[in-house]
Design a protein around this motif. Structure first.
Motif, mmCIF file in Angstrom:
data_model
loop_
_atom_site.group_PDB
_atom_site.id
_atom_site.type_symbol
_atom_site.label_atom_id
_atom_site.label_comp_id
_atom_site.label_asym_id
_atom_site.label_seq_id
_atom_site.Cartn_x
_atom_site.Cartn_y
_atom_site.Cartn_z
ATOM 1 N N LYS A 69 11.476 9.727 27.235
ATOM 2 C CA LYS A 69 11.906 10.750 26.297
ATOM 3 C C LYS A 69 11.681 10.215 24.892
ATOM 4 O O LYS A 69 11.943 9.040 24.619
ATOM 5 N N ALA A 70 11.187 11.058 23.987
ATOM 6 C CA ALA A 70 10.967 10.649 22.600
ATOM 7 C C ALA A 70 12.026 11.275 21.699
ATOM 8 O O ALA A 70 12.262 12.489 21.757
ATOM 9 N N PHE A 71 12.683 10.460 20.894
ATOM 10 C CA PHE A 71 13.713 10.919 19.971
ATOM 11 C C PHE A 71 13.130 10.905 18.554
ATOM 12 O O PHE A 71 12.768 9.851 18.040
ATOM 13 N N GLU A 72 13.080 12.071 17.939
ATOM 14 C CA GLU A 72 12.449 12.215 16.627
ATOM 15 C C GLU A 72 13.516 12.359 15.541
ATOM 16 O O GLU A 72 13.678 13.413 14.941
ATOM 17 N N HIS A 73 14.239 11.297 15.263
ATOM 18 C CA HIS A 73 15.347 11.366 14.320
ATOM 19 C C HIS A 73 15.080 10.602 13.023
ATOM 20 O O HIS A 73 15.943 10.548 12.156
ATOM 21 N N HIS A 74 13.892 9.993 12.885
ATOM 22 C CA HIS A 74 13.509 9.331 11.642
ATOM 23 C C HIS A 74 12.300 10.046 11.037
ATOM 24 O O HIS A 74 11.542 10.729 11.732
ATOM 25 N N THR A 75 12.107 9.846 9.739
ATOM 26 C CA THR A 75 10.987 10.474 9.028
ATOM 27 C C THR A 75 9.987 9.445 8.509
ATOM 28 O O THR A 75 9.103 9.771 7.735
ATOM 29 N N GLU A 76 10.141 8.215 8.948
ATOM 30 C CA GLU A 76 9.206 7.137 8.579
ATOM 31 C C GLU A 76 9.098 6.157 9.746
ATOM 32 O O GLU A 76 9.767 6.317 10.769
ATOM 33 N N PHE A 77 8.253 5.121 9.586
ATOM 34 C CA PHE A 77 8.065 4.122 10.633
ATOM 35 C C PHE A 77 9.397 3.587 11.126
ATOM 36 O O PHE A 77 10.251 3.203 10.326
ATOM 37 N N VAL A 78 9.581 3.530 12.451
ATOM 38 C CA VAL A 78 10.787 2.953 13.054
ATOM 39 C C VAL A 78 10.479 1.508 13.423
ATOM 40 O O VAL A 78 9.563 1.243 14.199
ATOM 41 N N LEU A 79 11.249 0.565 12.872
ATOM 42 C CA LEU A 79 10.966 -0.853 13.073
ATOM 43 C C LEU A 79 12.024 -1.581 13.883
ATOM 44 O O LEU A 79 11.729 -2.572 14.550
ATOM 45 N N TYR A 133 5.399 3.115 14.916
ATOM 46 C CA TYR A 133 4.989 3.647 13.622
ATOM 47 C C TYR A 133 4.750 5.160 13.679
ATOM 48 O O TYR A 133 4.490 5.773 12.646
ATOM 49 N N ASP A 134 4.830 5.763 14.866
ATOM 50 C CA ASP A 134 4.715 7.222 14.961
ATOM 51 C C ASP A 134 6.042 7.910 14.639
ATOM 52 O O ASP A 134 6.171 9.129 14.799
ATOM 53 N N THR A 159 1.421 0.166 32.621
ATOM 54 C CA THR A 159 1.011 0.377 31.232
ATOM 55 C C THR A 159 1.601 1.701 30.772
ATOM 56 O O THR A 159 1.316 2.749 31.348
ATOM 57 N N LEU A 160 2.455 1.643 29.763
ATOM 58 C CA LEU A 160 3.172 2.822 29.294
ATOM 59 C C LEU A 160 2.465 3.413 28.081
ATOM 60 O O LEU A 160 2.274 2.731 27.073
ATOM 61 N N THR A 161 2.072 4.657 28.186
ATOM 62 C CA THR A 161 1.398 5.350 27.094
ATOM 63 C C THR A 161 2.214 6.566 26.678
ATOM 64 O O THR A 161 2.858 7.203 27.500
ATOM 65 N N GLY A 162 2.184 6.876 25.399
ATOM 66 C CA GLY A 162 2.963 7.991 24.877
ATOM 67 C C GLY A 162 3.112 7.907 23.374
ATOM 68 O O GLY A 162 3.120 8.924 22.678
ATOM 69 N N HIS A 163 3.221 6.683 22.854
ATOM 70 C CA HIS A 163 3.277 6.519 21.402
ATOM 71 C C HIS A 163 1.913 6.830 20.796
ATOM 72 O O HIS A 163 0.866 6.543 21.386
ATOM 73 N N GLU A 164 1.934 7.399 19.605
ATOM 74 C CA GLU A 164 0.700 7.799 18.939
ATOM 75 C C GLU A 164 0.238 6.796 17.891
ATOM 76 O O GLU A 164 -0.848 6.934 17.321
ATOM 77 N N MET A 165 1.079 5.777 17.641
ATOM 78 C CA MET A 165 0.711 4.701 16.718
ATOM 79 C C MET A 165 1.234 3.381 17.279
ATOM 80 O O MET A 165 1.787 3.333 18.382
ATOM 81 N N ALA A 166 1.070 2.302 16.524
ATOM 82 C CA ALA A 166 1.439 0.963 16.988
ATOM 83 C C ALA A 166 2.893 0.894 17.447
ATOM 84 O O ALA A 166 3.784 1.507 16.856
ATOM 85 N N VAL A 167 3.127 0.119 18.513
ATOM 86 C CA VAL A 167 4.482 -0.114 19.026
ATOM 87 C C VAL A 167 5.056 -1.323 18.301
ATOM 88 O O VAL A 167 4.558 -2.436 18.421
ATOM 89 N N ARG A 168 6.114 -1.101 17.544
ATOM 90 C CA ARG A 168 6.648 -2.141 16.652
ATOM 91 C C ARG A 168 7.764 -2.978 17.289
ATOM 92 O O ARG A 168 7.913 -4.151 17.001
ATOM 93 N N LYS A 169 8.583 -2.347 18.157
ATOM 94 C CA LYS A 169 9.718 -3.066 18.748
ATOM 95 C C LYS A 169 10.031 -2.504 20.123
ATOM 96 O O LYS A 169 10.019 -1.279 20.326
#
Length: 321
Positions: A277-287, A254-255, A228-238
């Motif tokens: 690793k988390a890549f923070e290159h978007h400013t809105e929900f990543v789908l 959605y984080d 079970t992988l945890t790390g996202h702070e909102m729903a996992v979309r893809k």
């Protein structure tokens, strides 16, 4: 970052061409996909720029797309009005248009194994299988009791596909059977996405509104997930398994982050030792996310910030571990 492109509407899905390592298909929608129009885009990557080479305008949101694994330039895309459209990009002609679904069609996949069939999933709670040379669907599968978010063909078995739903189940289907061959109650909340491991026919991954990703071995479902992988702070979309490495999985949320996971299960300690690793290159929900089959580590993403990006996951920038 390798390349970045601006689009007019919010990004929902991105898919690399199986024939051209520099070509992408991008499905987009206005106004969060609730009201307004949509566009199916074809984008080409040159230097550090992603440019639109063709666009199909829709009267409703465009939610997903898939390339033909057989014919270069053929693509299928799906829309909020229930339509499924087959397009020849070279001639810009719509070869076929199906309208059997009675609600939004949210997912589509073209089998790379049997290469003949297309599967769609809709908010009318049904999956439909299509053949591009036929005018009607081949079969309808309707066991789900809530909207369907994803439908994905097995890369190992020609007649097998999976679907995930708001009814909190993952179902596996065989084209030769009217009923599902396996039902997995994978999460306690809506399951938005799944993918088959490219190297092991029995390993699946699911992503949910509960913010987690679960890894499953379909031979031992009763024992629970293998990780079970945890790390996202909102729903996992893809989620998407790497085509190059068995243990590498990408996830969009959605984080606003993309995470790339090294999935490891220590069976002796019965402990999940996966890292990401988390890549923070978007400013809105990543789908939307997709790995490039030609170049290891290269991934494309699209988001509600109206951008498409391509980058090398081996090179970090704005990374949060």
């Amino acid at each position: 970052m390798i390349a970045r492109g601006q689009i007019e509407f919010m990004g929902y899905s991105v898919k690399w061409s199986p024939f051209n390592p520099n070509r992408l298909a991008v499905s987009t929608s206005q106004h969060f996909g609730i009201v307004g129009n949509g566009m199916q885009l074809i984008m080409d990557m040159k230097s550090k720029t992603l440019s639109i080479s063709h666009r199909e305008e829709l009267s409703d949101g465009c939610y997903d797309c898939a390339w033909s694994p057989v014919t270069d330039g053929h693509i299928v895309y799906v829309a909020g009005n229930g339509e499924v459209t087959l397009l020849d990009v070279a001639s810009k002609k719509r070869i076929r248009k199906y309208h059997e679904h009675t609600a939004e069609v949210y997912s589509v996949d073209w089998s790379g194994t049997n290469k003949r069939y297309i599967v769609t999933g809709s908010w009318d709670n049904s999956c439909k299988v299509w053949h591009p040379e036929r005018s009607k669907s081949v079969r309808t599968f309707d066991e789900h009791t809530n909207c369907i978010y994803s439908t994905v063909w097995s890369p190992h078995h020609a007649d097998l596909f999976a679907s995930t739903s708001g009814d909190c189940t993952l179902k596996l289907w065989d084209l030769n059977d009217k009923k599902s061959v396996q039902t997995i109650p994978a999460h306690k909340y809506e399951i938005l996405t799944m993918d088959w491991n490219m190297y092991d026919a029995n390993i699946l991954a699911t992503g949910s509104v509960d913010k987690t990703i679960k890894i499953w071995d379909r031979r031992s479902i009763k024992k629970g997930p293998t990780a079970t992988l945890t790390g996202h702070e909102m729903a996992v979309r893809k989620i998407k398994w790497s085509p190059h490495k068995m243990n590498v999985l990408a996830s969009a949320s959605y984080d606003m982050n993309l995470r790339v996971w090294d999935v490891v299960q220590d069976k002796k300690l019965m402990k999940d030792t996966s890292t990401s690793k988390a890549f923070e290159h978007h400013t809105e929900f990543v789908l939307g996310i997709d790995w490039n089959n030609f170049n290891e580590g290269i991934i494309a993403t699209t988001a509600w910030d109206e951008t498409v990006t391509v980058f090398n996951t081996a090179k970090s920038f704005k990374v949060k571990k």
